[in-house]
Structure formats: C-alpha cells, structure tokens
Design a protein around this motif. Structure first.
Motif, PDB file in Angstrom:
ATOM      1  N   GLU A  27       0.846  -1.199   0.050  1.00 46.70           N
ATOM      2  CA  GLU A  27       0.132  -0.151  -0.002  1.00 46.70           C
ATOM      3  C   GLU A  27       1.102   1.195   0.166  1.00 46.70           C
ATOM      4  O   GLU A  27       0.557   2.210  -0.678  1.00 46.70           O
ATOM      5  CB  GLU A  27      -1.054  -0.086   1.252  1.00 46.70           C
ATOM      6  N   ILE A  43       2.638   1.674  -3.426  1.00 49.29           N
ATOM      7  CA  ILE A  43       1.547   2.023  -4.645  1.00 49.29           C
ATOM      8  C   ILE A  43       1.053   3.498  -4.434  1.00 49.29           C
ATOM      9  O   ILE A  43       1.195   4.267  -5.496  1.00 49.29           O
ATOM     10  CB  ILE A  43       0.346   1.084  -4.321  1.00 49.29           C
ATOM     11  N   GLN A  44       0.891   3.854  -3.208  1.00 48.18           N
ATOM     12  CA  GLN A  44       0.437   5.338  -3.132  1.00 48.18           C
ATOM     13  C   GLN A  44       1.910   6.414  -3.407  1.00 48.18           C
ATOM     14  O   GLN A  44       1.783   7.450  -4.231  1.00 48.18           O
ATOM     15  CB  GLN A  44       0.486   5.718  -1.484  1.00 48.18           C
ATOM     16  N   ASN A  87       4.260   5.354  -5.712  1.00 51.35           N
ATOM     17  CA  ASN A  87       4.420   5.299  -7.324  1.00 51.35           C
ATOM     18  C   ASN A  87       3.200   6.141  -7.826  1.00 51.35           C
ATOM     19  O   ASN A  87       3.632   6.869  -8.822  1.00 51.35           O
ATOM     20  CB  ASN A  87       4.082   3.778  -7.519  1.00 51.35           C
ATOM     21  N   LYS A  88       2.046   6.329  -7.303  1.00 53.36           N
ATOM     22  CA  LYS A  88       0.818   6.999  -7.988  1.00 53.36           C
ATOM     23  C   LYS A  88       1.431   8.478  -7.860  1.00 53.36           C
ATOM     24  O   LYS A  88       1.054   9.403  -8.605  1.00 53.36           O
ATOM     25  CB  LYS A  88      -0.250   6.717  -7.107  1.00 53.36           C
ATOM     26  N   ALA A  89       1.961   8.906  -6.633  1.00 55.27           N
ATOM     27  CA  ALA A  89       2.362  10.269  -6.058  1.00 55.27           C
ATOM     28  C   ALA A  89       3.563  10.795  -7.239  1.00 55.27           C
ATOM     29  O   ALA A  89       3.617  11.798  -7.626  1.00 55.27           O
ATOM     30  CB  ALA A  89       2.661  10.633  -4.759  1.00 55.27           C
ATOM     31  N   ASP A  90       4.387   9.845  -7.318  1.00 64.09           N
ATOM     32  CA  ASP A  90       5.706  10.071  -7.895  1.00 64.09           C
ATOM     33  C   ASP A  90       5.580   9.925  -9.632  1.00 64.09           C
ATOM     34  O   ASP A  90       6.230  10.402 -10.253  1.00 64.09           O
ATOM     35  CB  ASP A  90       7.058   9.476  -7.626  1.00 64.09           C
ATOM     36  N   GLY A  91       4.543   9.060 -10.114  1.00 60.10           N
ATOM     37  CA  GLY A  91       4.507   8.667 -11.437  1.00 60.10           C
ATOM     38  C   GLY A  91       5.613   7.707 -11.785  1.00 60.10           C
ATOM     39  O   GLY A  91       6.046   7.639 -12.875  1.00 60.10           O
TER      40      GLY A  91
END
Length: 112
Positions: free
Chosen positions: A99, A102-103, A105-109
């Motif tokens: 978790e 994943i957060q 990676n979503k924030a950093d792209g």
C-alpha cells in the motif's frame, strides 16, 4: 528505497553506497518512462544493461576468451543465484509494503 527495513541490520557506509548506486540507476530507469517507453520496455532494457555490464565485469582478469568461455556456466550460476535472492527479497519487501509503495508510485508517477 531498496534497503531492507529490518531494524536489526546496521547499515554500513558500504551498504549505504550500494543502495545509493542502486537508487541512482532506478531513478535513471524511471526517467526513461514516457509515451515512447512503458515500464515493461524500460525493465527489459534495464535487464539487458545489467546482463551486458555483468558480462563485462565477469571478464575482468581473464587473458584469453577461451578461458573466459570455459567459465561461462559458473558465471551464469553465480549471477542467477544473486539475482534470484535480490528479486525474492524485493518481492517480499514490496508485498509487505504494498500500500505504501503503490501510493508513492501514484504520487511520483514512477515504476519503482
């Protein structure tokens, strides 16, 4: 970061330098992501680069290609064993921190 989160392990300066080099390579790979290259393509290039670099490193100290070729299977066994252990450790870490990663990676792209 690629470091083991086990608080019982002391991170030596050598280990810190190891992780910093790995993180720099991961950052370079992440910078390759874009409209022309997805994570699978960048990952394949990274694997190829690791194999190419490892072959070069393994050749150090040999004088003749024939002698180097005789050691091919032992060299492959060494690198495959190392990669298997590192991949296993990182898959375990990723699953345990899924978790959070994943957060991030979503924030950093990023693909890390």
């Amino acid at each position: 970061m690629s470091q083991d989160n086990n608080s019982n392990i002391e991170i030596t300066p050598e280990m810190q330098a190891f992780y910093q080099r790995a993180d720099a390579i991961i950052a370079l790979a992440n910078n390759q992501l874009g409209p022309d290259a997805h994570s699978g393509q960048v990952g394949a290039s990274l694997l190829y680069a690791a194999a190419r670099y490892s072959a070069s490193v393994a050749s150090i100290g040999f004088v003749k290609g024939d002698d180097f070729a005789k050691e091919k299977e032992d060299i492959i066994e060494f690198y495959v064993k190392q990669y298997r252990q590192m991949l296993s450790d990182n898959l375990t870490d990723y699953a345990q921190n899924f978790e959070k990663y994943i957060q991030l990676n979503k924030a950093d792209g990023e693909a890390e």
